[in-house]
Design an enzyme around this catalytic site. Sequence first.
Site, short mmCIF file in Angstrom:
data_model
loop_
_atom_site.label_atom_id
_atom_site.label_comp_id
_atom_site.label_asym_id
_atom_site.label_seq_id
_atom_site.Cartn_x
_atom_site.Cartn_y
_atom_site.Cartn_z
N PRO A 235 7.33 35.25 -28.19
CG PRO A 235 7.89 34.58 -30.34
CD PRO A 235 7.76 34.06 -28.94
CB THR B 11 10.44 24.10 -43.51
OG1 THR B 11 9.50 23.93 -42.43
CG2 THR B 11 11.40 22.93 -43.55
CB ALA B 12 7.43 27.71 -42.37
CE1 TYR C 252 1.79 26.61 -29.39
CE2 TYR C 252 0.75 28.61 -28.55
CZ TYR C 252 1.78 27.99 -29.24
OH TYR C 252 2.81 28.73 -29.76
P1 NDP Z 1 5.30 28.09 -38.79
O1 NDP Z 1 4.13 27.16 -38.87
O2 NDP Z 1 5.45 29.12 -39.84
O3 NDP Z 1 6.65 27.26 -38.66
C1 NDP Z 1 6.73 26.15 -37.80
C2 NDP Z 1 8.02 25.39 -38.05
O4 NDP Z 1 8.06 24.28 -37.13
C3 NDP Z 1 8.07 24.81 -39.45
O5 NDP Z 1 9.38 24.97 -39.96
C4 NDP Z 1 7.78 23.34 -39.26
O6 NDP Z 1 8.50 22.56 -40.19
C5 NDP Z 1 8.37 23.10 -37.86
N1 NDP Z 1 7.76 21.92 -37.25
C6 NDP Z 1 6.49 21.74 -36.82
N2 NDP Z 1 6.29 20.48 -36.40
C7 NDP Z 1 7.48 19.84 -36.57
C8 NDP Z 1 7.92 18.52 -36.34
N3 NDP Z 1 7.10 17.59 -35.84
N4 NDP Z 1 9.19 18.19 -36.63
C9 NDP Z 1 10.04 19.12 -37.14
N5 NDP Z 1 9.70 20.39 -37.38
C10 NDP Z 1 8.43 20.75 -37.10
O7 NDP Z 1 5.14 28.78 -37.34
P2 NDP Z 1 6.04 29.87 -36.58
O8 NDP Z 1 7.24 30.20 -37.34
O9 NDP Z 1 5.14 30.95 -36.16
O10 NDP Z 1 6.41 29.04 -35.27
C11 NDP Z 1 7.73 28.84 -34.82
C12 NDP Z 1 7.73 28.76 -33.30
O11 NDP Z 1 7.27 29.99 -32.77
C13 NDP Z 1 6.80 27.68 -32.74
O12 NDP Z 1 7.44 27.07 -31.64
C14 NDP Z 1 5.59 28.49 -32.26
O13 NDP Z 1 4.91 27.84 -31.23
C15 NDP Z 1 6.27 29.75 -31.81
N6 NDP Z 1 5.43 30.94 -31.70
C16 NDP Z 1 4.74 31.40 -32.78
C17 NDP Z 1 3.96 32.53 -32.66
C18 NDP Z 1 3.11 33.07 -33.77
O14 NDP Z 1 2.21 33.89 -33.48
N7 NDP Z 1 3.33 32.70 -35.00
C19 NDP Z 1 3.92 33.28 -31.39
C20 NDP Z 1 4.67 32.67 -30.33
C21 NDP Z 1 5.42 31.57 -30.50
P3 NDP Z 1 7.89 21.29 -40.98
O15 NDP Z 1 6.41 21.44 -41.02
O16 NDP Z 1 8.56 21.34 -42.33
O17 NDP Z 1 8.35 20.12 -40.17
C1 8X3 Z 2 1.44 31.85 -30.57
C2 8X3 Z 2 0.79 33.06 -30.07
O1 8X3 Z 2 -1.25 33.94 -28.80
O2 8X3 Z 2 -1.64 32.35 -30.59
O3 8X3 Z 2 2.20 31.23 -29.61
O4 8X3 Z 2 -0.72 31.63 -28.51
S1 8X3 Z 2 -0.77 32.72 -29.45
#
Ligand code: NDP
Ligand code: 8X3
Length: 254
Positions: free
Chosen positions: A183, A11-12, A153
């Site tokens: 990432p 979704t995001a 985390y």
């Molecule tokens: P966003 O917040 O943009 O997206 C997170 C997604 O996870 C949403 O689609 C949300 O959907 C879903 N989600 C969260 N909780 C739940 C739940 N309980 N059940 C189902 N879906 C869930 O963050 P990112 O795109 O950045 O994150 C995606 C992944 O990348 C994560 O695992 C994050 O830890 C990882 N990551 C992100 C980094 C960053 O700097 N952004 C760096 C490293 C890793 P909804 O809320 O609709 O359920």
């Molecule tokens: C997301 C990147 O550096 O905020 O996983 O943990 S950081």
Amino acid sequence: MAKIALITGATAGIGEACAHVFAREGYNLILTGRRRERLESLASAINNQYNVEVAIASFDVRNRQAVIDNLNNLPDQWKKVDVLINNAGLSQGLDPIQNGDASDWDTMIDTNIKGLLYASRVVSNWMIENGYGHIINIGSIAGKEVYPNGNVYCATKHAVDALNKGMRLDLLPHGIKVTAVHPGAVETEFSEVRFKGDKDRAKKVYEGFEPLVAQDVAETIWFAASRPAHVNINELTVMPTAQAGATSIFRKNL
Ligand code: NDP
Ligand code: 8X3
């Protein structure tokens, strides 16, 4: 027949970008997340833009029975999943361990570790039955390094790193590929979620340097998914050029 990718957290951010990249490459998609309306509008955008089929399933990955029921309720032809992208995840808070909020800890552990396990448990068995498959786990630089106040985390993402290695070993006899993509800083809704809607604080995380965008990570995931059948990328770490480690970001004009 078109290949199928199942993306959690579509979704995001990174999951949504993966949906576009895999649709561009001709994959039919199973898109999941809690926010059903976002899944519906993403499905309709993808249907308008690409000649692929999209199924949506809205559930909370923390709810084991909901994961099992929603996935098992998919029609059989959708269970021929080629690629599972275990992406749903989040951070809540950035506090020293002694001040941490235990409900934030539960949310992160239940989503990032247990949710990933629940989805993998169902889909890995489909893959074993199908005789093929690729699981791509979204870890983080936080799963490679620990930074101040990142405690829980970071622990959840270290767990993803360990589970990625464990899955690779356990699924080896079944010919199923397993990859982790880790990432660094990606500007998505991640920091807004971490800081519980505080947009100003979230914006500051990405000030003074060019962060990754979700598309950058999605293209990296696609690279891993598109290698020849005999090649498995075990893990990839991808970060902005301005970042050299979890706490090492070169910021200009600050
Ligand atoms: P966003 O917040 O943009 O997206 C997170 C997604 O996870 C949403 O689609 C949300 O959907 C879903 N989600 C969260 N909780 C739940 C739940 N309980 N059940 C189902 N879906 C869930 O963050 P990112 O795109 O950045 O994150 C995606 C992944 O990348 C994560 O695992 C994050 O830890 C990882 N990551 C992100 C980094 C960053 O700097 N952004 C760096 C490293 C890793 P909804 O809320 O609709 O359920
Ligand atoms: C997301 C990147 O550096 O905020 O996983 O943990 S950081």
